[in-house]
Scaffold this motif. Sequence first.
Motif, PDB file in Angstrom:
ATOM      1  N   PRO A   6       0.846  -1.202   0.000  1.00  0.00           N
ATOM      2  CA  PRO A   6       0.000   0.000   0.000  1.00  0.00           C
ATOM      3  C   PRO A   6       0.875   1.242   0.000  1.00  0.00           C
ATOM      4  O   PRO A   6       2.068   1.180   0.301  1.00  0.00           O
ATOM      5  CB  PRO A   6      -0.785  -0.141   1.314  1.00  0.00           C
ATOM      6  CG  PRO A   6       0.064  -1.018   2.176  1.00  0.00           C
ATOM      7  CD  PRO A   6       0.730  -1.990   1.236  1.00  0.00           C
ATOM      8  N   LYS A   7       0.302   2.373  -0.356  1.00  0.00           N
ATOM      9  CA  LYS A   7       1.075   3.609  -0.409  1.00  0.00           C
ATOM     10  C   LYS A   7       1.435   4.128   0.979  1.00  0.00           C
ATOM     11  O   LYS A   7       2.182   5.078   1.115  1.00  0.00           O
ATOM     12  CB  LYS A   7       0.301   4.683  -1.186  1.00  0.00           C
ATOM     13  CG  LYS A   7       0.281   4.430  -2.674  1.00  0.00           C
ATOM     14  CD  LYS A   7       1.696   4.436  -3.282  1.00  0.00           C
ATOM     15  CE  LYS A   7       2.303   5.823  -3.316  1.00  0.00           C
ATOM     16  NZ  LYS A   7       3.660   5.826  -3.929  1.00  0.00           N
ATOM     17  N   LEU A  32      13.141   5.854   0.886  1.00  0.00           N
ATOM     18  CA  LEU A  32      12.031   5.689  -0.055  1.00  0.00           C
ATOM     19  C   LEU A  32      10.770   6.400   0.429  1.00  0.00           C
ATOM     20  O   LEU A  32       9.738   6.346  -0.228  1.00  0.00           O
ATOM     21  CB  LEU A  32      11.730   4.195  -0.244  1.00  0.00           C
ATOM     22  CG  LEU A  32      12.901   3.316  -0.684  1.00  0.00           C
ATOM     23  CD1 LEU A  32      12.441   1.859  -0.823  1.00  0.00           C
ATOM     24  CD2 LEU A  32      13.508   3.802  -1.994  1.00  0.00           C
ATOM     25  N   SER A  33      10.855   7.079   1.549  1.00  0.00           N
ATOM     26  CA  SER A  33       9.673   7.658   2.175  1.00  0.00           C
ATOM     27  C   SER A  33       9.336   9.031   1.596  1.00  0.00           C
ATOM     28  O   SER A  33      10.199   9.748   1.070  1.00  0.00           O
ATOM     29  CB  SER A  33       9.880   7.792   3.684  1.00  0.00           C
ATOM     30  OG  SER A  33      10.861   8.779   3.963  1.00  0.00           O
ATOM     31  N   THR A  34       8.073   9.410   1.715  1.00  0.00           N
ATOM     32  CA  THR A  34       7.638  10.742   1.273  1.00  0.00           C
ATOM     33  C   THR A  34       8.324  11.829   2.092  1.00  0.00           C
ATOM     34  O   THR A  34       8.622  12.911   1.569  1.00  0.00           O
ATOM     35  CB  THR A  34       6.110  10.877   1.392  1.00  0.00           C
ATOM     36  OG1 THR A  34       5.709  10.539   2.740  1.00  0.00           O
ATOM     37  CG2 THR A  34       5.392   9.967   0.418  1.00  0.00           C
ATOM     38  N   GLU A  35       8.562  11.572   3.357  1.00  0.00           N
ATOM     39  CA  GLU A  35       9.220  12.558   4.213  1.00  0.00           C
ATOM     40  C   GLU A  35      10.619  12.867   3.700  1.00  0.00           C
ATOM     41  O   GLU A  35      11.027  14.036   3.601  1.00  0.00           O
ATOM     42  CB  GLU A  35       9.279  12.055   5.659  1.00  0.00           C
ATOM     43  CG  GLU A  35       9.917  13.030   6.625  1.00  0.00           C
ATOM     44  CD  GLU A  35       9.928  12.529   8.054  1.00  0.00           C
ATOM     45  OE1 GLU A  35      10.330  13.305   8.940  1.00  0.00           O
ATOM     46  OE2 GLU A  35       9.529  11.369   8.285  1.00  0.00           O
ATOM     47  N   PRO A  52       6.585  10.455  -7.458  1.00  0.00           N
ATOM     48  CA  PRO A  52       5.331   9.703  -7.325  1.00  0.00           C
ATOM     49  C   PRO A  52       5.491   8.301  -6.732  1.00  0.00           C
ATOM     50  O   PRO A  52       4.515   7.718  -6.264  1.00  0.00           O
ATOM     51  CB  PRO A  52       4.810   9.634  -8.769  1.00  0.00           C
ATOM     52  CG  PRO A  52       5.399  10.820  -9.440  1.00  0.00           C
ATOM     53  CD  PRO A  52       6.765  10.956  -8.837  1.00  0.00           C
ATOM     54  N   HIS A  53       6.721   7.778  -6.747  1.00  0.00           N
ATOM     55  CA  HIS A  53       6.953   6.440  -6.190  1.00  0.00           C
ATOM     56  C   HIS A  53       7.189   6.470  -4.680  1.00  0.00           C
ATOM     57  O   HIS A  53       7.239   5.401  -4.044  1.00  0.00           O
ATOM     58  CB  HIS A  53       8.153   5.778  -6.869  1.00  0.00           C
ATOM     59  CG  HIS A  53       7.948   5.456  -8.311  1.00  0.00           C
ATOM     60  ND1 HIS A  53       7.116   4.435  -8.732  1.00  0.00           N
ATOM     61  CD2 HIS A  53       8.452   6.041  -9.430  1.00  0.00           C
ATOM     62  CE1 HIS A  53       7.133   4.384 -10.053  1.00  0.00           C
ATOM     63  NE2 HIS A  53       7.923   5.338 -10.507  1.00  0.00           N
ATOM     64  N   ALA A  54       7.369   7.650  -4.106  1.00  0.00           N
ATOM     65  CA  ALA A  54       7.658   7.742  -2.677  1.00  0.00           C
ATOM     66  C   ALA A  54       6.509   7.166  -1.852  1.00  0.00           C
ATOM     67  O   ALA A  54       5.342   7.224  -2.247  1.00  0.00           O
ATOM     68  CB  ALA A  54       7.922   9.186  -2.278  1.00  0.00           C
TER      69      ALA A  54
END
Length: 229
Positions: A6-7, A32-35, A52-54
């Motif tokens: 999951p995202k 790999l995190s959005t942060e 967009p892959h974060a």
Amino acid sequence: MAPPHPKKLRIGVMLESVQLSDIVGIDLFGNLSTEYMAKVKGVEPIWAALAPHAIDIEFLYIATTLEPAFMTPTLHFVPTVTYDDCPRDLDIVITGGPLLSHRPAQADRFMKEAWGRTRVWLTTCIGSMWLASAGVLDGVRCTTNRECLEVARKMHPEVQWQDQRWVVVEKPFDGEGKGELWTSGGAGAGINMIATYCLENFDNEFVNALALRPLEFRLDGNMSQFYLA
């Protein structure tokens, strides 16, 4: 290959009384995190293109209490959740290798209760012996630090200990998808194992660009599951 994650991921990290080098592989997930992406995407155009892959990742650092907890060599970290309060239905649990004397009852209860509700469980070094002490690895193929294999076989003869850098098997899981157990040998093998896990479960260009190349985890050596000798 496992179904796509999951995202948003909740990753529990068991690092109380653990050797620091056993846990460094979590930095691969962190990159790999959005942060992390929000802080670095302006550095390289390719990083921005891969944004967009974060993945939205929440790390839960688990210990017996919320007081600063020991890990080797002389480091203390601030836990974010106790074993008693930590959710059992995590996406991933990462168990580092603690001192053999470290077997708190709260951690034992957490492992037993989270075992079937967490889809992916990763252990590094003698973290598998910690997991075995909870009784969930009876009859399961797994590995541990190569120098401790004979000790592991004596302490937990019910486990099918393998002389491999890492081992991947299916595990019980009550939710959607197939449960997986990944166990590794020493810290270096653990980093290779986590790198392989990320490459198998996330976009390869994204993993290489944000995690493997920046951290200089070289992939031109022995990255296989097996020892060369």
